[in-house]
Every structure is written in structure tokens, then in C-alpha cells.
Design an enzyme around this catalytic site. Structure first.
Site, PDB file in Angstrom:
ATOM      1  N   ASP A 263       3.962  -0.663  11.250  1.00 14.36           N
ATOM      2  CA  ASP A 263       3.060  -0.289  10.159  1.00 14.36           C
ATOM      3  C   ASP A 263       1.982  -1.369  10.088  1.00 14.36           C
ATOM      4  OD1 ASP A 263       1.778   0.940   8.091  1.00 14.36           O
ATOM      5  OD2 ASP A 263       3.544   1.190   6.826  1.00 14.36           O
TER       6      ASP A 263
HETATM    7  C1  NOJ Z   1       0.103   1.574   5.743  1.00 16.52           C
HETATM    8  C2  NOJ Z   1       0.949   2.765   5.440  1.00 16.52           C
HETATM    9  O1  NOJ Z   1       2.234   2.369   5.034  1.00 16.52           O
HETATM   10  C3  NOJ Z   1       1.067   3.731   6.613  1.00 16.52           C
HETATM   11  O2  NOJ Z   1       1.752   4.869   6.195  1.00 16.52           O
HETATM   12  C4  NOJ Z   1      -0.276   4.061   7.153  1.00 16.52           C
HETATM   13  O3  NOJ Z   1      -0.167   4.982   8.193  1.00 16.52           O
HETATM   14  C5  NOJ Z   1      -0.946   2.787   7.599  1.00 16.52           C
HETATM   15  N1  NOJ Z   1      -1.105   1.908   6.465  1.00 16.52           N
HETATM   16  C6  NOJ Z   1      -2.291   3.024   8.259  1.00 16.52           C
HETATM   17  O4  NOJ Z   1      -3.239   3.364   7.343  1.00 16.52           O
END
Ligand code: NOJ
Length: 735
Positions: free
Chosen positions: A274
Site C-alpha cells: 500500500d
Molecule cells: C492508500 C489506500 O489504502 C489504498 O487503498 C489506495 O489504493 C492507495 N492509497 C493508492 O491511492
């Protein structure tokens, strides 16, 4: 520059072509494929140290970037792809990712709302449309679906999933994966999907985003893993690590978890971290520095580093120092290149730049389906007969959501344009005309402008505007109060302690109730909300609109005016009080279920255990009756059925739900009810239908904590019912 050369272009099997590209790569170029950068605008997370635009461009030219996120629009995509293809030594194209969660510019209802439709085809179609629109803007990878089971409405990201139930969540996970990916990733109108967040993110303690997670192996296997396994089975191309720890170890550095995913489950796709979840292993207190974090993540087989700048800085050195085997890097690169081949990028890097489009969200080719899904997603929570509204009534349309064009889009719409939803007011004007309708939004709701990266500040003191609301309500025959939380009140990092209507809204409702006895609430929300008892009792009807997307206005107007009967069913329990959380229907019985006259049973001294509205609940404009459930042996399975009848005068869509209970299980205690099937049917007035389900031993089986699936014969109850707290069960002894 080999992009058009033999290594990429030959029509050999993908695995061979991947190997031949891999053989050409230096270690740095391999690590580059494992590095993912955010574009230089539209961030969806905090900027990491050293991640300035100039450095990123240099890295891009060096061939040290394999994919990017948040770069959108054919021009930008083409420009960046050109650098990758023409200026790097090997010319390997980039993958373009983005959070395309419930649409691109044309927005469907938020995912939790879509789940309330229980309409798998419509949900798949919504994902399909999102892919059709997003790919026309050059994208080929979405970070969706979020398949985290969530049982805590304080957690803002509950809006992004399919709710509390592993069965419904699994069916929706499959539908969304099929929708985004279609049958062929090489079709330039489909995109790679991503099952996230692996794993347990929905169980953040106290509903506070990014918080600690501590769940049992038993819960993981029976509740949390199933939607991920369903997504894997549906062929999802990628998974994403979660931010949280699991068994004390951050998921991004958790070797045991990923071994299960890649070895036991046989997932052959790409695992992406993530945003910053590699670097965050330092703050977790797991890695002593970023280099150690890079090592731990690589050893835990995280294939792509999203915005930690950890791999790009340290992974090659770690390989040279012998701390990470080059096989680990090769395995990741094979997975990434394979995806690039499957997406067709290795044959044509500009494949997704061929049909640039730009549509007005409200008139786009997808808007009609977005509206239909908004209609199917809304849940009628209460109706004493006042709905549908009579055509010529004088309406006061009041409240902060009455004319809102931004909030209905929800929080997760990185690519859509602000204020592009049709408001409830616009919808009512379309559907019934503007005659005999007064509008007043009431006190200012938010103190300032609000957007994705900023906290929403709410007005709690300035009551100006309330007078106009009261006057409009008094003078009308009926008041429609459009209330709720703003789209930016739920979503990532938007946890809330209170689930009550924010700001001055409860006060406003009570003031309106003093001057108008006919009151309908239209509730906009990204999570279960709590309405005080006095309000629930006094209002005549409550229609839960969620955040219904671009076409929410006409969709809600159609429902209010009776052009269609509401048919949505809650995919998540609505508690009475925050003190009950987590509250979900599939709970265990406990040793002291009660009720009892003595105090020593599992309860609260200051309120009931039961929810405000149970999982699966939702009313229609008709009355649908169910006979008692019947269950009998049919060969290897059990035939379960009930007669379902539309007793009313309007056509309805009914979501018939099948629940079971396994009364004694030595594998582990079982929920008091567990959803194992459902059917969505249309019933004409007076129509009755025998609804049949066939239940196999496999569907009644349970996972042990050790990961074995077991079926134990014994006594089972079955309910064919309209929701999780209704129905007359049949009991069956499986010998
Ligand atoms: C953080 C989020 O938890 C995730 O779900 C997302 O895809 C990413 N940021 C990218 O934006």
C-alpha cells in the site's frame, strides 16, 4: 531501445517472452520494475522523503520505474509512456494505475451502497463501466475492489467495501473482479483489478483507520479471508498489502501471510504494497531503517513498492550484499512483466491511448446504469405509508443535502470532477416538476471547502438559515429533509467517534417536527448512521440514499415519487448506539445469550442488544410475506424452500435470503446465523413464488484455525427470510 525488437514482439508463450526480457535486464532495471511512483499531482497519500518530481523523472529515464499511479488522461499517459519506451535502455512500458473505485468520472453509488443492491450482475456491470471509462483515459490497473470485511462503522473505509458478511462479500468480490477485468485483460476496455487490503485492515481497533489489528486465526479463515480467496479464484491480477500488523508483524513484511497467498492459495499475480506501507514498517517499530524495511518487504515477497522509495534506493544493494536473493527479485519481475504482457502493453505500450474520450458524467453512456444502480441501492428503513409521495403535494425540500452536487459523489473519486452529481432538488425537478416545491438548505453545514486531502470541519454553532427551513416546512404539506454526512466524512482516514448526524442537523429535524407533522428523511451516508429514537419515531419515513453517485438525484426522486419501489437491503448492521460496536448479525451465541431476569447474561444495562436495523433489512412499497421455511434431503444436498408472495399493489424486487445455523460444532462455535445464499427476484402484485435453494455439505463446512475445511454432520437450522432477524426456521438433522 528494444520495444519493437524480437524480445517483446515474438508470438511465443508469455512465459518464454517474459524470460527473454528478464535475461536482458540489469539488477537495477529489475528493481526498477518493482518501483511504483505517484504521478506528480493528485496524491492519495503523504509524499515520501526524496520523492520530488525531478528525482522521479530521472529514475523514470534510468528505467527505474515500472508503474505509476494517479497519472491520468491520454496526453499525460502517452507522454510518460513515451519516456519509458523511448528513453530507457530496454523500453519496457509502464502500467498506469489509479483508484477507480466506483466509477471514473461517471460515478455509481459508493461500493457499500452498491452492495446494498445485492444485485451481482449490476455490480459487475458497474465495475465494467468504470473500466470502460477509465481505460479511455489511458489507465490499465485499478486498486479495487476493496474486499475487506468491516464490522465497525466508525471506520470510514467501510464505505469502500461490501459490508460485514463474508458470503455476500465474496460474491461481490467475484462480481467486481469479473467486471473490471472481463474475460481478457488484453481487451483495452478492461483493466487489472486489485484485491485489497491483504489483510485484516477492516478490523482496525476502535474503528480508527491505520490502527492495530488483532484477530484470531479462526476469524481470519472464516470471515476475513473468504472474499480474498473468492477474488483470487475469479482471477484477480493483483493483491495489495494492508497497512496494519497481523500477529504483531506488519502485513507488508509478513512472510507467513504472503506464503499462504502465493504458495498455499497459488496466487501467481502481482502483490503491491500500500502507499508507503514499506516505509511505515519503521513507525510500526518493526524495521530499524528504510533499508531494513526494504529487505523485510522483499523477503515477504511484496513485488512492488508504492511510494516508499525503499526498493529503488536499497534493493539492488541488498541483493549484492547477499541479504536478499536475486531469485526474489526475479520472481517479482516475472510477475510484473507477465501482467504487462497480459495487458497487451508489451505489444503496444499505447494500447490504452487509442480511444481518448471525455464525457459529461450525467449524459455519459454509463449514466443510465449508474442511476439504475443508485435506485437499486437505496434502502427504505421506515415508511408509515407516506411514501411514495403524492404527485401534487406541496413539498418543502430542506436540509444540507437538498441541493448538494458534490457530497453524493462520495470520497473516493480521484478522477471525477467536483460538483458533477445531480442533486436531489434537480432530480425532483426532473421527475415531478418544480411546482409547489420550496427549497432551503438550512444552516451552513461545513465551515470551509473540503476535499480529499483535508479534514471536514463542521459548523456546530451558526444557526442562520434555520429560520428559512422552518418557514418552508411550516408552509408545505410535507417536509422532505435531506440530511446526512458529507461524502468526505467517510473513506480513508475518515473515522468518526460519533455516528450521529453531524452539525446542527438533529436540532434542525426536531425544529421541523415542531411545525410539520409529515416528515420524510432522505439520509445520505457512507456508513451506518445513528438516528436518535425520538427522531426515528416521529418521522414518517426514512430513505437511505447512501452516497448515490452522479445520478443520485433523479434516482432518489424516482423512488420518492414511486416510479420504482425501493429494493436495497442493508449489507451491514445499523447499531442503536456506538457503545454496541462491533455489532453484526453473524455473532456467536456466547455461553450466556439470555435474555434472563437475572443480571448475569451477555447484555448492556442501559440499552438493548438488538440493532436499529439488522443486516439484510430493507422495506418496499409493498408487503411481501414468507411462509415457514421447509428443509428436506435431496440426494447429497438439502432442499430448502419457502413460498414468497407479494401481497401488495405494486411490483417489487425482493431479496430473498438464506441463512443457516449449525447448532453444535466441535471445529469451533458457529454464528447464530450465517448467510449462505440469496436470490433477487421481481414479483408482480399478487405474484407468489416458491423460492428454492440447494445446500451442500461444502456450503455448511467450516475452516479450522489450522486451515482445514471440515464438515461435521449434526443439527442445522435454515431460514428463508427477508433479513437476518426474520423468518421461521426449519431444522434438519444431517446424519
Ligand atoms: C492508500 C489506500 O489504502 C489504498 O487503498 C489506495 O489504493 C492507495 N492509497 C493508492 O491511492
Amino acid at each position: 531501445m528494444l520495444a519493437a525488437g524480437p524480445a517483446f514482439a515474438q508470438k511465443k508463450p508469455v512465459a518464454e517472452r517474459v524470460d527473454s526480457v528478464l535475461a536482458l535486464m540489469t539488477l537495477e532495471e529489475k528493481v526498477g520494475q518493482m518501483n511504483q511512483y505517484n504521478g506528480f499531482w493528485n496524491a492519495t497519500g503523504p509524499a515520501p522523503a526524496g520523492g520530488d518530481a525531478a528525482t522521479k523523472y530521472t529514475h523514470l529515464r534510468n528505467g527505474w520505474v515500472g508503474s505509476v499511479l494517479n497519472v491520468q488522461g491520454v496526453e499525460e499517459v502517452r507522454a510518460m509512456q513515451k519516456v519509458a519506451v523511448e528513453e530507457t535502455r530496454l523500453g519496457i512500458p509502464l502500467i498506469f494505475a489509479c483508484d477507480v473505485i466506483h466509477g471514473y468520472k461517471t460515478l455509481s453509488p459508493i461500493p457499500l451502497a452498491e452492495a446494498a443492491s445485492w444485485d451481482l450482475e449490476a455490480i459487475a456491470q458497474s465495475a465494467r463501466h468504470a473500466a470502460e471509462e477509465a481505460t479511455a483515459y489511458g489507465l490499465n490497473w485499478t486498486f479495487a475492489p476493496m474486499v475487506d470485511i468491516a464490522r465497525d462503522p466508525r471506520w470510514g473505509r467501510i464505505m469502500e467495501g461490501a459490508g460485514e458478511d463474508p458470503y455476500l462479500g465474496s460474491r461481490i468480490a467475484e462480481a467486481r473482479v469479473h467486471g473490471f477485468q472481463g474475460d481478457n485483460l488484453g481487451d483495452p476496455t478492461t483493466m487489472a483489478a486489485c484485491a485489497k487490503h491483504f489483510v485484516g485492515y477492516g478490523f482496525s481497533e476502535a474503528g480508527r483507520d491505520y490502527n492495530t489489528v488483532d484477530v484470531s486465526e479462526y476469524t481470519l479463515r472464516n470471515v476475513i479471508y473468504p472474499p480474498f480467496q473468492a477474488a483470487k479464484k475469479a482471477g484477480v491480477a493483483t493483491f495489495m498489502n494492508s497497512f496494519n500488523t497481523m500477529n504483531g508483524i506488519p502485513a507488508t513484511g509478513n512472510q507467513a501471510l504472503v506464503e499462504m497467498l502465493k504458495v498455499d492459495w497459488g496466487f501467481e499475480g502481482v502483490l503491491v504494497s500500500d502507499w508507503g506501507s514499506i516505509t511505515e514498517m519503521q513507525a510500526h517499530g518493526y524495521a530499524e531503517n528504510l533499508k531494513a524495511a526494504a529487505e523485510l518487504a522483499a523477503l515477504a515477497r511484496c513485488d512492488i513498492d508504492m511510494e516508499s522509495l525503499a526498493y529503488v534506493q536499497y534493493l539492488a544493494a541488498l541483493v549484492r550484499e547477499g541479504r536478499v536473493s536475486e531469485d526474489v527479485v526475479n520472481d517479482a519481475v516475472v510477475r510484473i512483466l507477465t501482467l504487462k504482457f497480459h495487458l497487451g502493453l508489451m505489444d503496444d505500450p499505447y494500447r490504452y491511448c487509442q480511444r481518448p474520450g471525455s464525457w459529461e458524467p450525467t449524459t455519459s453512456p454509463w449514466s443510465a446504469d449508474a442511476q439504475e444502480l443508485a435506485e437499486k441501492s437505496a434502502v427504505l428503513l421506515k415508511n408509515n405509508g407516506i411514501l411514495p409521495l403524492a404527485k401534487k403535494q406541496a413539498i418543502a425540500l430542506v436540509g444540507p443535502m437538498a441541493q448538494e452536487k458534490n457530497s453524493p459523489l462520495g470520497n473516493w473519486r480521484v478522477s471525477s470532477d467536483d460538483f458533477t452529481a445531480l442533486s436531489l432538488y434537480e432530480g425532483l425537478v426532473q421527475v415531478r416538476g418544480e411546482k409547489r416545491m420550496t427549497v432551503a438548505s438550512g444552516p451552513v453545514f461545513l465551515k470551509g471547502p473540503i476535499s480529499f486531502p483535508f479534514e471536514a470541519e463542521i459548523n456546530t454553532t451558526d444557526t442562520s438559515g434555520l429560520h428559512a427551513v422552518i418557514k418552508a416546512a411550516r408552509e408545505a404539506e410535507i417536509a422532505v429533509l435531506a440530511v446526512g454526512e458529507h461524502g468526505f466524512h467517510s473513506g480513508e482516514a475518515r473515522s468518526r467517534m460519533s455516528l450521529h448526524l453531524p452539525g446542527l442537523q438533529e436540532h434542525m429535524i426536531r425544529e421541523v417536527l415542531k411545525v410539520q407533522e409529515h416528515v420524510v428523511l432522505v439520509l445520505y451516508a457512507g456508513r451506518p448512521m445513528i438516528l436518535p429514537d425520538d427522531i426515528t419515531e416521529q418521522v414518517d419515513a426514512i430513505l437511505l440514499a447512501w452516497q448515490p453517485g452522479t445520478m443520485g438525484g433523479p434516482a432518489m426522486a424516482n423512488l420518492l415519487m414511486g416510479k420504482r419501489s425501493p429494493s436495497g437491503r442493508l449489507p451491514v448492521t445499523f447499531p442503536r448506539s456506538e457503545g454496541q460496536i462491533p455489532l453484526y448479525y453473524g455473532a456467536y451465541n456466547t455461553g450466556r445469550p439470555g435474555p434472563s431476569d437475572a443480571v448475569f447474561w451477555s447484555h448492556y444495562g442501559d440499552g438493548p442488544n438488538s440493532p436499529a436495523y439488522p443486516f439484510g433489512y430493507g422495506l418496499t412499497y409493498s408487503t411481501v410475506t414468507y411462509t415457514a421455511t421447509q428443509a428436506k434431503q435431496m440426494g447429497d444436498s438439502i432442499a430448502v424452500q419457502a413460498l414468497v408472495k407479494n401481497e401488495g399493489k405494486v411490483a417489487v424486487d425482493e431479496v430473498v435470503q438464506l441463512y443457516t445455523r449449525d447448532h453444535h460444532s466441535r471445529v469451533g462455535v458457529q454464528p447464530v446465523r450465517r448467510l449462505i445464499g440469496f436470490q433477487r427476484l421481481s414479483l408482480k402484485p399478487g405474484e407468489e413464488r416458491m423460492v428454492n435453494f440447494s445446500v451442500t455439505a461444502d456450503e455448511l463446512s467450516v475452516m479450522t484455525s489450522e486451515g482445514e475445511r471440515l464438515f461435521e454432520p449434526g443439527t442445522f437450522s435454515f431460514w428463508v427470510a427477508p433479513h437476518s432477524a426474520a423468518g421461521t426456521p426449519a431444522t434438519f438433522d444431517w446424519k
